[in-house]
Motif scaffolding. Structure first.
Motif, short mmCIF file in Angstrom:
data_model
loop_
_atom_site.label_atom_id
_atom_site.label_comp_id
_atom_site.label_asym_id
_atom_site.label_seq_id
_atom_site.Cartn_x
_atom_site.Cartn_y
_atom_site.Cartn_z
N LYS A 15 25.47 3.75 3.81
CA LYS A 15 25.20 3.51 2.39
C LYS A 15 24.09 2.49 2.15
CE LYS A 15 29.80 4.67 0.64
NZ LYS A 15 30.95 4.21 -0.17
N CYS A 16 23.69 1.77 3.15
CA CYS A 16 22.66 0.75 2.99
C CYS A 16 21.36 1.23 3.61
CB CYS A 16 23.10 -0.57 3.65
SG CYS A 16 24.58 -1.28 2.90
N THR A 17 20.32 1.18 2.79
CA THR A 17 19.01 1.65 3.24
C THR A 17 17.94 0.62 2.87
OG1 THR A 17 19.70 3.94 2.85
CG2 THR A 17 17.31 3.51 3.07
N GLY A 18 16.98 0.46 3.73
CA GLY A 18 15.86 -0.44 3.44
C GLY A 18 14.63 0.35 3.01
N LEU A 19 13.89 -0.19 2.06
CA LEU A 19 12.66 0.44 1.57
C LEU A 19 11.53 -0.56 1.77
CD1 LEU A 19 11.03 2.62 0.11
CD2 LEU A 19 11.72 1.58 -2.07
N ILE A 20 10.55 -0.17 2.60
CA ILE A 20 9.45 -1.08 2.92
C ILE A 20 8.15 -0.45 2.43
CG2 ILE A 20 8.23 -2.29 4.75
CD1 ILE A 20 10.76 -2.04 6.45
N VAL A 27 23.81 3.61 -5.13
CA VAL A 27 23.56 3.35 -3.72
C VAL A 27 22.91 1.98 -3.59
CG1 VAL A 27 23.32 5.77 -3.09
CG2 VAL A 27 21.31 4.49 -3.86
N GLU A 28 22.96 1.45 -2.38
CA GLU A 28 22.39 0.13 -2.14
C GLU A 28 21.07 0.29 -1.40
OE1 GLU A 28 23.46 -4.03 0.20
OE2 GLU A 28 25.06 -2.57 -0.24
N VAL A 29 19.99 -0.16 -2.02
CA VAL A 29 18.65 -0.09 -1.43
C VAL A 29 18.05 -1.49 -1.44
CG1 VAL A 29 16.32 0.86 -1.59
CG2 VAL A 29 18.30 2.27 -2.23
N THR A 30 17.67 -1.94 -0.27
CA THR A 30 17.05 -3.26 -0.15
C THR A 30 15.54 -3.08 -0.01
OG1 THR A 30 19.04 -4.12 0.94
CG2 THR A 30 16.99 -5.41 1.17
N GLU A 31 14.80 -3.66 -0.95
CA GLU A 31 13.34 -3.48 -0.95
C GLU A 31 12.65 -4.67 -0.28
OE1 GLU A 31 11.53 -1.73 -4.66
OE2 GLU A 31 13.47 -2.37 -5.49
N ARG A 32 11.60 -4.35 0.45
CA ARG A 32 10.77 -5.37 1.06
C ARG A 32 9.30 -4.95 0.92
NH1 ARG A 32 14.76 -7.71 0.74
NH2 ARG A 32 15.88 -8.95 2.32
N VAL A 66 15.56 2.88 7.42
CA VAL A 66 14.48 2.39 6.57
C VAL A 66 13.62 3.56 6.10
CG1 VAL A 66 14.37 0.08 7.57
CG2 VAL A 66 13.00 1.93 8.56
N ILE A 67 13.09 3.41 4.90
CA ILE A 67 12.17 4.40 4.31
C ILE A 67 10.80 3.74 4.21
CG2 ILE A 67 11.62 5.76 2.25
CD1 ILE A 67 14.64 5.80 1.64
N GLY A 68 9.74 4.44 4.66
CA GLY A 68 8.41 3.85 4.62
C GLY A 68 7.35 4.80 5.12
N THR A 69 6.17 4.23 5.47
CA THR A 69 5.03 5.02 5.94
C THR A 69 5.12 5.23 7.45
OG1 THR A 69 3.69 3.06 6.29
CG2 THR A 69 3.64 4.03 4.09
N ALA A 70 4.13 5.96 7.97
CA ALA A 70 4.12 6.25 9.41
C ALA A 70 4.08 4.95 10.24
CB ALA A 70 2.92 7.14 9.74
N PHE A 71 3.32 3.96 9.79
CA PHE A 71 3.25 2.69 10.51
C PHE A 71 4.59 1.98 10.51
CE2 PHE A 71 2.28 -1.96 10.14
CZ PHE A 71 1.97 -2.16 11.48
N VAL A 72 5.27 1.98 9.37
CA VAL A 72 6.60 1.33 9.27
C VAL A 72 7.58 2.04 10.19
CG1 VAL A 72 8.55 0.89 7.74
CG2 VAL A 72 6.21 0.49 6.93
N LEU A 73 7.56 3.37 10.18
CA LEU A 73 8.52 4.12 11.00
C LEU A 73 8.25 3.91 12.48
CD1 LEU A 73 9.21 5.33 8.25
CD2 LEU A 73 9.24 7.61 9.30
N GLU A 74 6.95 3.78 12.85
CA GLU A 74 6.62 3.54 14.26
C GLU A 74 7.20 2.21 14.72
OE1 GLU A 74 2.52 4.08 16.54
OE2 GLU A 74 2.60 2.15 15.46
N ARG A 75 7.05 1.15 13.93
CA ARG A 75 7.56 -0.18 14.30
C ARG A 75 9.09 -0.21 14.24
NH1 ARG A 75 4.07 -2.09 17.28
NH2 ARG A 75 5.21 -4.10 17.13
N ALA A 76 9.70 0.53 13.33
CA ALA A 76 11.16 0.57 13.22
C ALA A 76 11.79 1.23 14.45
CB ALA A 76 11.57 1.32 11.96
N ALA A 77 11.14 2.27 14.95
CA ALA A 77 11.66 2.96 16.13
C ALA A 77 11.71 2.04 17.33
CB ALA A 77 10.80 4.18 16.42
N LEU A 78 10.76 1.12 17.42
CA LEU A 78 10.74 0.17 18.54
C LEU A 78 11.93 -0.77 18.47
CD1 LEU A 78 6.92 -0.72 18.63
CD2 LEU A 78 8.19 0.81 20.16
#
Length: 761
Positions: A97-102, A120-125, A148-160
């Motif tokens: 239920k908790c998702t981050g938006l960057i 829903v609970e969305v934490t924005e950064r 987390v929801i974001g761009t290709a760069f955000v998703l690449e760093r999140a996967a790490l």
């Protein structure tokens, strides 16, 4: 060449590009910029320098940097829609239920609304530099957020960091951005093509062109302007126009927002003919334009054109469709003309001056099989007799003193395979008539001083305003030439014989001279009664001149009849008085004029009763202005111009032989006309027979001023309407008042004022 779209991509974003490629033809080429943020700068500059792409497309942080680096090329940003965010949120909700938006640089505006809607609970950064992203992800992870929801760069760093990433865009969102980019690229191509065409036109046209913006700053100065003004383009562009052209008026055109055409201007030692106008876009002033030419070059070009046209022969500019006339007599003549045009036989056009003989000849030429060949016209009366022969038949070199080297063709040769129009044919001398007859019969000419025959294939049309047959009887015109010319004959009627066409012609000329006049005003001017009644001795030519005078004098709000009086006043002076024709009333008889001579004891023009209708004014009045003094035959009513006439002058002493109110054969007072007033039994009332028609305007001998006639004519028309209503209603004033739309008392007063009551007693 296809459209090239450069897309800033990073990491896995390229998958979106591969998914949308099948939607586009091979005409759309994608250039992938696989770089991040600051690394895009050099690549963007290189592509712009080479002009190798049409549009740049970017998203997220990469899009922000791309937009900053692009200088000249259009940029389209991939926008995040609410639908895109909902799809990403739906995928993330499968795991928790908790998702981050960057996001980069700014928040997504509709997130709070979606959170409330879906509970829903969305934490924005938000991050501002690439170095900040790892710390942002760490903070979210420490809060227990693994999606987390974001761009290709955000998703690449999140996967790490072992976090699950969900793209903030959808395929539809990326495709929408690319669709927009393609449309922008195509529009840009079209604009570039138009700009290139315009630039080519500006640099190749002969006229100089100067364009300024709304502040008067020059932003276009073409090659011809440089040549004409002898000023370098570099010294003008970007500067105020008044600084580079001290006596310019472009700044005045901008200030007043008004055009100026065909103005002569001195620029240094050069005289130019210039046109200036303001430029508007969607109703807003955006600049000014001046086009100009060197006056010397304009004059030289005009001379060349004239010389070229002369060598090729003249052109007939009028067709039957252009000639104005709706009356049956004119239409019959046009029909005959169309039939004559099919033949090559000689045509003789007769008619008074100003009836349009040359225009009719041009129409005959254009209707014939020779229409593509020369139409050569010569006015025989305008050329001196000693020159006319050489103009007609031409001459050889040395034929006489002053003869042109190489000789000269005459009009017969110039008209070869076309039409030769000889105006005023009755003016040529008997000697030239003989040579002319041979040329007509043999279709060949001898040049003056020549030794050989020159055959010609021409169609001859001659015109005259004289009675050629009378000239033949008087020995002034060769009888054999008359018969040679008079093969197909056409007589053009005088304007007074086709009065129903006068309003049509006036309206036509007003369209030519004052196209700005409303239709209603043109019809009002064309319908003025006394313009139709005037005898027009100069016919259509005179009418055209008067209408042009009216067009020049007319100002908004002017009274139409006063304007026509003023325009006709010149004709009155030239003509020695008003010359009029009767139309439905007493032809030439003053008895048909309201307040006319012979009808009013001392009240010419003023007394009600009109149309020869004042009691005691039936022509037996001694001292009546129409004068029966010395009139033998005791004509008791023939006041209309019989002054000095000997009572029995056959042919109507009143003047319009054969006229509608005619007095032909009337000895003093015969009532021969349909509107007849001469000795009419209805005399004082003026209502006999055809009295319901325009009253004859004042004759040349009458002292009655035109303005008084207009007033009297209005009274007569009102009187005629009342009498007609009374007749239709059997004499009942009550019924007549209803028919006329007035009260019974108003009708009674009008009848009393117009003298109708006295005449009914």
């Amino acid at each position: 060449m296809g459209v090239r779209i450069a897309i800033a991509s990073y990491g896995t974003f390229e998958q979106f590009i591969h998914q949308i490629k099948p939607f586009y033809s091979e005409e759309v080429e994608f250039v992938i910029l696989n770089a991040l943020f600051e690394d895009l700068k050099d690549e963007v500059r290189r592509l712009e320098k080479d002009h190798s792409v049409d549009v740049f497309v970017g998203s997220g942080g990469n899009g922000r940097f791309l937009e900053k680096y692009v200088q000249e090329t259009p940029f389209v940003k991939v926008k995040v829609t609410g639908f895109d965010f909902l799809l990403a949120l739906k995928k993330a909700a499968q795991y928790g239920k908790c998702t981050g938006l960057i996001t980069f640089g700014e928040r997504v505006p509709f997130v709070s609304s979606v959170k409330e809607l879906l509970n829903v609970e969305v934490t924005e950064r938000v991050y501002h530099q690439s170095s900040e992203i790892d710390q942002v992800l760490a903070d979210l992870y420490n809060q227990g957020i693994e999606d987390v929801i974001g761009t290709a760069f955000v998703l690449e760093r999140a996967a790490l960091k072992g976090m699950r990433g969900h793209y903030i865009w959808s395929v539809d969102g990326v495709k929408t951005a690319v669709d927009t980019a393609v449309q922008v690229a195509l529009a840009k191509r079209q604009d570039a093509k138009k700009a290139h065409k315009l630039a080519s036109i500006l640099q190749t046209i002969h006229e100089g062109v100067i364009v300024t913006d709304e502040q008067g700053i020059v932003n276009e100065f073409n090659t011809s302007a440089e040549k004409i003004l002898k000023i370098d383009r570099g010294d003008v562009m970007g500067r105020p126009v008044q600084d580079v052209l001290p006596n310019t008026r472009l700044n005045v055109v901008i200030e007043r927002q008004r055009e100026e055409y065909n103005k002569i201007q001195d620029v240094g030692n050069v005289k130019i003919l210039t046109n200036r106008c303001p430029i508007f876009s969607q109703g807003r002033l955006i600049g000014a334009l001046a086009t100009f030419q060197n006056i010397e070059e304009v004059s030289e070009a005009e001379g060349k054109i004239r010389r070229k046209l002369y060598t090729r022969g003249f052109v007939a500019g009028t067709r039957f469709e252009d000639m104005q006339g709706a009356c049956a007599a004119f239409q019959d003549i046009v029909h005959i003309g169309r039939e004559y045009a099919k033949s090559d036989a000689t045509i003789l056009i007769s008619g008074e001056t100003g009836t349009g003989k040359e225009l009719f000849a041009q129409s005959l030429h254009n209707e014939s099989d020779r229409s593509r060949m020369p139409f050569v016209a010569i006015n025989c009366a305008a050329v001196p007799p000693n020159i006319l022969e050489s103009e007609l038949f031409g001459y050889e070199e040395g034929a006489f003193t002053g003869a042109r080297r190489g000789g000269k063709k005459g009009v017969f040769e110039l008209a070869h395979e076309g039409t030769l129009f000889l105006d005023e044919i009755g003016e040529i001398s008997m000697d030239i008539q003989l040579r002319f007859l041979r040329a007509l019969e043999q279709r060949e000419v001898f040049r003056l001083g020549g030794e050989k025959v020159v055959p010609v294939d021409i169609r001859v049309i001659a015109a005259t305003n004289k009675n050629l047959w009378k000239m033949v009887k008087e020995g002034k015109f060769r009888e054999d030439l008359y018969y040679r010319l008079n093969v197909l004959a056409i007589h053009l009627p005088a304007l007074r014989d086709r009065r129903e066409d006068i309003p049509l012609l006036i309206n036509h000329f007003l369209r030519e001279f004052r196209p700005d006049l409303p239709d209603g005003k043109r019809l009002e001017l064309a319908g003025i009664p006394f313009l139709r009644a005037y005898r027009w001795p100069g016919n259509i030519r005179e009418l055209r001149n008067v209408v042009e005078r009216m067009a020049v004098l007319y100002k908004d709000g002017m009274d139409a009849e006063r304007l026509a009086m003023q325009a006709l006043s010149v004709n009155e002076e030239v003509d020695g008085g008003w010359g009029w024709s009767s139309a439905g009333g007493a032809g030439g008889a003053a008895g048909g004029v309201a307040g006319a001579t012979g009808g009013m004891t001392g009240a010419a023009g003023g007394a009600a009763g009109g149309a020869g209708g004042m009691a005691g004014a039936t022509g037996s009045m001694t001292g009546a202005a129409g004068g029966m003094a010395e009139a033998t035959g005791g004509a008791a009513g023939a006041t209309g111009g019989a002054a000095g006439a000997t009572g029995g002058a056959a042919g109507a002493t009143g003047g319009m032989a054969g006229g509608a109110g005619g007095m032909a054969g009337a000895t003093g007072g015969a009532t021969g006309g349909t509107g007849g007033i001469a000795g009419a039994a209805d005399g004082a009332a003026g209502i006999a027979g055809g009295s319901f028609g325009p009253t004859a305007p004042p004759s040349p001998a009458s002292p009655l001023p035109l303005s008084s006639w207009i007033l009297a004519d209005r009274q007569r028309r009102e009187r005629d309407e009342i009498l007609l209503a009374l007749r239709q209603c059997g004499g009942s004033r009550t019924q007549a008042a209803k028919l006329l739309g007035v009260s019974r008392s108003t009708l009674w007063r009008k009848m009393q004022a117009l003298g109708i009551l006295a005449n009914l007693k």
